[in-house]
Design a protein around this motif. Structure first.
Motif, PDB file in Angstrom:
ATOM      1  N   SER A   1       0.960  -1.598  -0.441  1.00 36.62           N
ATOM      2  CA  SER A   1      -0.096   0.323  -0.079  1.00 36.62           C
ATOM      3  C   SER A   1       0.867   1.584   0.041  1.00 36.62           C
ATOM      4  N   LEU A   2       1.993   0.971   0.518  1.00 38.43           N
ATOM      5  CA  LEU A   2       2.537   2.829   0.850  1.00 38.43           C
ATOM      6  C   LEU A   2       3.664   2.453  -0.915  1.00 38.43           C
ATOM      7  N   ARG A   3       4.269   1.564  -1.027  1.00 33.54           N
ATOM      8  CA  ARG A   3       4.916   2.050  -2.162  1.00 33.54           C
ATOM      9  C   ARG A   3       3.688   1.792  -3.527  1.00 33.54           C
ATOM     10  N   LEU A   4       2.821   1.737  -3.214  1.00 34.62           N
ATOM     11  CA  LEU A   4       1.683   2.272  -4.622  1.00 34.62           C
ATOM     12  C   LEU A   4       1.490   3.757  -4.268  1.00 34.62           C
ATOM     13  N   ALA A   5       1.066   4.082  -2.712  1.00 36.09           N
ATOM     14  CA  ALA A   5       0.949   5.478  -2.694  1.00 36.09           C
ATOM     15  C   ALA A   5       2.129   6.167  -3.158  1.00 36.09           C
TER      16      ALA A   5
END
Length: 374
Positions: free
Chosen positions: A305-309
């Motif tokens: 989720s953080l990588r995609l954000a």
């Protein structure tokens, strides 16, 4: 669209062009010349500890030649850290040898000394004493070299150090890249300094350096014609690329300082976020260049989720290296250890760490991180 913030982009110091122009003006546009000699001398001086350096076309070439010089042949066993980039393991396969993969320990994420000794004992029982130990200083973090050297010396197995990510790092005051029988450096475009593409083999033996250069220049015999008594390789660094390296060496210490300050900046951001752990040296014996700042999150889902954000904000990040023993190409290779490396891969993320990050870029990164964890 916003300009992309890269994980680790090249950062020129300003004086590289001087050495490149000099190479053109003197027509040293070849894999030999004063920049090659000068770059090797600059590296040897920086590493100290009475080393000799052969400048090569890549870190992979350095590892390949290192294994050849250690006498690795088809069918031999070579111990290799599993938690690393594929370039550490591929040269073992080039030679038809068998990689024996070793798990990490949780403090430095590097080769576990206990699993290392277990692997050596087991392979010796099978009549296949390993020919070499390939240890990595991952993300610039020095491995536990005292313990690893103790095991290696006990069984009289030479160490080939993969210091591709660790130029400027040190363990107990000794520079990474000077512990093994030989070591490899990388100057790929994403490394702490770059020659565009390039690497080096480091050794304490001048004769080994000379032998490496012989093999790296097609193993041409001393004759007036082209004569070859053994197989050689086209692995020497060009004089123009070495000129970039000479300019980069002038700012290497500044680049290390900048990466370490970026690591401290991330520590400040995450100091009040309990579910994030910033990968940090375990004690004062380990001096990391923090080539990349890496973090551990609470789950695979949170990591993604953080990588995609970050990706949606045009900011590059990357999962940690996928362990070699989990790669399809090496799935049949022996493995020793537990699940430390595999668990780190599931929840770890590399963050933008370039020494040329601007304040505007840092503000963009911080904004996404703070927003995500709110």
């Amino acid at each position: 669209m916003k300009e992309k913030i890269w994980l680790s982009s090249p950062h020129m110091g300003g004086n590289e062009q001087h050495y490149i122009n000099e190479a053109f003006e003197t027509n040293w546009v070849a894999p030999l010349g004063p920049n090659v000699v000068g770059f090797e001398a600059d590296l040897a001086h920086f590493l100290d500890n009475d080393v000799h350096v052969a400048a090569l076309s890549s870190g992979t070439a350095a590892l390949h030649l290192g294994l050849i010089l250690l006498g690795v042949r088809p069918g031999d066993a070579v111990i290799c850290q599993t938690f690393t980039f594929s370039a550490s393991a591929n040269p073992i396969a080039y030679l038809g040898a068998t990689p024996i993969f070793i798990d990490s320990e949780s403090e430095t994420w590097n080769m576990c000394p206990q699993a290392l000794e277990e692997a050596i004992k087991d392979q010796m029982v099978l009549g296949n004493k390993p020919k070499a130990i390939l240890v990595v200083h991952l993300y610039g973090m020095p491995a536990k070299m005292d313990e690893i050297l103790t095991v290696a010396n006990r069984y009289e197995i030479p160490i080939l150090e993969d210091s591709a990510e660790a130029l400027g790092s040190s363990y107990k005051g000794q520079m990474c890249g000077t512990f093994g029988t030989m070591s490899a450096l990388s100057f790929n475009g994403n490394k702490i300094i770059t020659t565009s593409g390039g690497g080096a083999l480091v050794t304490k033996s001048e004769s080994i350096k000379d032998r490496a250069i012989f093999l790296a220049t097609q193993a041409r015999d001393d004759a007036p014609h082209y004569q070859h008594s053994e197989i050689g390789y086209n692995y020497r660094l060009s004089n123009i690329a070495a000129g970039i390296g000479r300019g980069q060496m002038e700012v290497l210490s500044e680049r290390v300082d900048a990466r370490r300050k970026i690591h401290s900046w991330y520590q400040t951001i995450f100091s009040s976020i309990s579910e994030v752990q910033v990968f940090t040296a375990p004690n004062a014996s380990f001096y990391s260049n923090y080539w990349l700042t890496t973090i551990l999150l609470s789950s695979f889902e949170q990591r993604e989720s953080l990588r995609l954000a970050l990706e949606s904000a045009c900011i590059e990040s990357r999962p940690l290296w996928k362990p070699m023993h989990l790669q399809p190409v090496f799935e049949s290779s022996p493995y020793y250890g537990k699940t430390v490396a595999a668990d780190l891969f599931q929840v770890g993320l590399c963050l933008p760490s370039g020494s040329n990050l601007t304040e505007i870029e840092k503000n963009r990164i911080e904004e996404v991180l703070v927003s995500f964890f709110k």
